[in-house]
Design an enzyme around this catalytic site. Sequence first.
Site, mmCIF file in Angstrom:
data_model
loop_
_atom_site.group_PDB
_atom_site.id
_atom_site.type_symbol
_atom_site.label_atom_id
_atom_site.label_comp_id
_atom_site.label_asym_id
_atom_site.label_seq_id
_atom_site.Cartn_x
_atom_site.Cartn_y
_atom_site.Cartn_z
ATOM 1 C CB THR A 72 -4.763 -2.161 2.530
ATOM 2 O OG1 THR A 72 -3.706 -2.888 1.912
ATOM 3 C CG2 THR A 72 -4.204 -1.319 3.673
ATOM 4 C CB THR B 22 -5.403 -4.134 -3.815
ATOM 5 O OG1 THR B 22 -6.399 -3.278 -4.389
ATOM 6 C CG2 THR B 22 -4.724 -4.926 -4.926
ATOM 7 C CB CYS B 23 -2.640 -5.666 0.556
ATOM 8 S SG CYS B 23 -1.941 -4.112 -0.057
ATOM 9 C CB SER B 24 -6.672 -8.115 2.601
ATOM 10 O OG SER B 24 -5.834 -7.677 3.634
#
Length: 156
Positions: free
Chosen positions: A45, A47-49
Amino acid sequence: MIKIGDKLPEQSFTFVTDAGKTGADSAALFGGKKVIIFAVPGAFTPTCSNAHLPGFVALADRFRAKGVSLCCLSINDAFVMRAWQQAQNANAITMLADGAGTFTQALGLAKDTGDFGGLRAQRFALVAEDGVVTALQLEAPGKFEVSSAEAMLELV
């Protein structure tokens, strides 16, 4: 919700490696160690990546120099976590696949996103020493500030 001084819940985790599937429980993963567990709402996703995991990848050597092990938690299966680990060159980080969300729920840090993705982890990071929580950084909804690698490096 888990708080400072609480023991991490007992859980078995499955990992996918080049050699196949393997497992470890929370005692083996967290016992006798200083660990940061940072949780993301989902692998791959935005922000996560683009920020959360890459920040810990970039600073992994600095955490290791302080004697801290890094674990990334997400309510995804072990195959997804392995693929994300490989895509992000995150081999220095233990990817905790919480497929059914039982660990995240036991922490009291799950959220239901409905049709968007179902059960997910709230974005947070915690420090545990020998399985006991010594710091907890929970993000406000839609924020990414207090659980970043930079913020956590200041805490350890």
